[in-house]
Design a protein around this motif. Structure first.
Motif, mmCIF file in Angstrom:
data_model
loop_
_atom_site.group_PDB
_atom_site.id
_atom_site.type_symbol
_atom_site.label_atom_id
_atom_site.label_comp_id
_atom_site.label_asym_id
_atom_site.label_seq_id
_atom_site.Cartn_x
_atom_site.Cartn_y
_atom_site.Cartn_z
ATOM 1 N N LEU A 4 34.755 45.484 42.752
ATOM 2 C CA LEU A 4 36.165 45.739 42.511
ATOM 3 C C LEU A 4 36.501 45.331 41.084
ATOM 4 C CD1 LEU A 4 38.900 46.618 43.746
ATOM 5 C CD2 LEU A 4 39.332 44.199 44.174
ATOM 6 N N HIS A 5 37.342 46.117 40.417
ATOM 7 C CA HIS A 5 37.780 45.818 39.046
ATOM 8 C C HIS A 5 39.292 45.694 39.034
ATOM 9 C CE1 HIS A 5 38.407 46.002 34.772
ATOM 10 N NE2 HIS A 5 38.979 47.187 34.836
ATOM 11 N N VAL A 6 39.782 44.651 38.381
ATOM 12 C CA VAL A 6 41.219 44.430 38.190
ATOM 13 C C VAL A 6 41.435 44.148 36.712
ATOM 14 C CG1 VAL A 6 43.200 42.986 38.779
ATOM 15 C CG2 VAL A 6 41.436 43.433 40.511
ATOM 16 N N HIS A 7 42.391 44.852 36.080
ATOM 17 C CA HIS A 7 42.729 44.615 34.676
ATOM 18 C C HIS A 7 44.212 44.250 34.620
ATOM 19 C CE1 HIS A 7 42.164 45.677 30.231
ATOM 20 N NE2 HIS A 7 43.324 45.058 30.355
ATOM 21 N N VAL A 8 44.491 43.076 34.058
ATOM 22 C CA VAL A 8 45.857 42.566 33.965
ATOM 23 C C VAL A 8 46.230 42.397 32.496
ATOM 24 C CG1 VAL A 8 47.376 40.613 34.525
ATOM 25 C CG2 VAL A 8 45.648 41.363 36.176
ATOM 26 N N CYS A 22 40.426 28.144 35.767
ATOM 27 C CA CYS A 22 40.628 27.173 36.847
ATOM 28 C C CYS A 22 40.605 27.868 38.209
ATOM 29 C CB CYS A 22 41.949 26.429 36.669
ATOM 30 S SG CYS A 22 41.916 25.192 35.375
ATOM 31 N N LEU A 23 41.294 28.977 38.321
ATOM 32 C CA LEU A 23 41.358 29.703 39.591
ATOM 33 C C LEU A 23 39.969 30.134 40.058
ATOM 34 C CD1 LEU A 23 43.058 31.071 41.837
ATOM 35 C CD2 LEU A 23 43.162 33.086 40.352
ATOM 36 N N PHE A 24 39.168 30.670 39.159
ATOM 37 C CA PHE A 24 37.848 31.180 39.509
ATOM 38 C C PHE A 24 36.757 30.112 39.467
ATOM 39 C CE2 PHE A 24 39.533 35.334 37.549
ATOM 40 C CZ PHE A 24 40.066 35.745 38.765
ATOM 41 N N GLY A 25 37.056 28.950 38.861
ATOM 42 C CA GLY A 25 36.047 27.908 38.739
ATOM 43 C C GLY A 25 34.936 28.288 37.783
ATOM 44 N N ALA A 26 35.275 29.124 36.794
ATOM 45 C CA ALA A 26 34.272 29.607 35.839
ATOM 46 C C ALA A 26 34.957 30.056 34.555
ATOM 47 C CB ALA A 26 33.500 30.782 36.427
ATOM 48 N N ALA A 27 34.246 29.899 33.454
ATOM 49 C CA ALA A 27 34.724 30.422 32.173
ATOM 50 C C ALA A 27 34.494 31.929 32.134
ATOM 51 C CB ALA A 27 33.957 29.748 31.035
ATOM 52 N N LEU A 40 32.490 38.082 38.481
ATOM 53 C CA LEU A 40 32.321 37.116 39.556
ATOM 54 C C LEU A 40 31.510 37.705 40.713
ATOM 55 C CD1 LEU A 40 36.033 35.929 39.582
ATOM 56 C CD2 LEU A 40 34.083 34.750 38.531
ATOM 57 N N ASP A 41 30.741 36.852 41.375
ATOM 58 C CA ASP A 41 30.003 37.274 42.562
ATOM 59 C C ASP A 41 30.687 36.840 43.847
ATOM 60 O OD1 ASP A 41 27.918 38.663 41.298
ATOM 61 O OD2 ASP A 41 26.931 36.770 40.808
ATOM 62 N N ASP A 42 31.608 35.865 43.766
ATOM 63 C CA ASP A 42 32.317 35.418 44.956
ATOM 64 C C ASP A 42 33.747 35.075 44.577
ATOM 65 O OD1 ASP A 42 32.990 34.528 47.473
ATOM 66 O OD2 ASP A 42 32.002 32.583 47.249
ATOM 67 N N PRO A 43 34.692 35.985 44.754
ATOM 68 C CA PRO A 43 34.539 37.332 45.302
ATOM 69 C C PRO A 43 33.890 38.269 44.269
ATOM 70 C CG PRO A 43 36.795 37.033 44.581
ATOM 71 C CD PRO A 43 36.080 35.709 44.371
ATOM 72 N N ARG A 44 33.256 39.325 44.730
ATOM 73 C CA ARG A 44 32.554 40.271 43.850
ATOM 74 C C ARG A 44 33.598 41.129 43.132
ATOM 75 N NH1 ARG A 44 27.707 41.939 42.409
ATOM 76 N NH2 ARG A 44 27.321 44.138 42.100
ATOM 77 N N VAL A 45 33.946 40.703 41.912
ATOM 78 C CA VAL A 45 35.010 41.373 41.157
ATOM 79 C C VAL A 45 34.730 41.295 39.662
ATOM 80 C CG1 VAL A 45 36.512 39.331 41.046
ATOM 81 C CG2 VAL A 45 37.539 41.581 40.927
ATOM 82 N N ASN A 46 35.135 42.331 38.953
ATOM 83 C CA ASN A 46 35.183 42.372 37.496
ATOM 84 C C ASN A 46 36.660 42.206 37.171
ATOM 85 O OD1 ASN A 46 35.775 43.370 34.920
ATOM 86 N ND2 ASN A 46 34.246 44.978 34.993
ATOM 87 N N PHE A 47 37.066 41.003 36.774
ATOM 88 C CA PHE A 47 38.466 40.685 36.514
ATOM 89 C C PHE A 47 38.663 40.554 35.013
ATOM 90 C CE2 PHE A 47 42.168 38.038 35.980
ATOM 91 C CZ PHE A 47 43.043 38.522 36.944
#
Length: 147
Positions: A4-8, A22-27, A40-47
């Motif tokens: 899934l891809h989300v662009h904001v 902070c939300l994703f726990g990753a840079a 991200l792999d958990d959840p599997r998303v391209n944000f």
């Protein structure tokens, strides 16, 4: 496997990077002066978030295919959904070289189907997505559509 891809679109990139990190726990996996992306792999998303390229808020949603065959499958489903499809083809956008198609859902939400071949040095550009909404037919009757 598709992602899934989300662009904001954001007004303050640094503040948004801090929040989403902070939300994703990753840079971010990619960061530029006007853009950041988390694969991200958990959840599997391209944000992705950007400043100066998109309207503020959700700019578009999408499905990222890992192979050209997956992209063909997703594009066929977009076409079967009875909404206009803009086949953009190979393009550079969001610091990536990709093959893309675009559509809108019956409410006008923009969806992208794409397969990324390589990273790019420039942000690139997007097609005139507002024209998709103008091309959209009336919503089908309940129970209509491909599925």
């Amino acid at each position: 496997m598709k992602r899934l891809h989300v662009h904001v679109g954001v007004t303050d990139l640094a503040q948004s990077i801090a929040f989403y990190s902070c939300l994703f726990g990753a840079a971010p996996t990619m960061q530029r002066d006007d853009y950041a992306k988390w694969m991200l792999d958990d959840p599997r998303v391209n944000f992705a978030i950007s400043h100066g390229h998109a309207t503020t808020g959700i700019e578009h949603l999408g499905i990222q295919a890992e192979t050209p065959e997956e992209l063909a499958e997703v594009t066929a489903r977009l076409t079967a959904a009875a909404q206009p499809v803009l086949a953009e083809g190979e393009t550079t956008c969001c610091y990536a070289r990709s093959e893309k198609s675009w559509t809108t859902d019956p409410q006008g939400v923009v969806w992208e189907a794409f397969h990324t071949m390589a990273q790019a040095r420039t942000y690139g550009s997007s097609p005139a997505l507002d024209m998709l909404a103008a091309m959209a037919p009336a919503a089908p009757a309940a129970g209509g559509g491909c599925c």
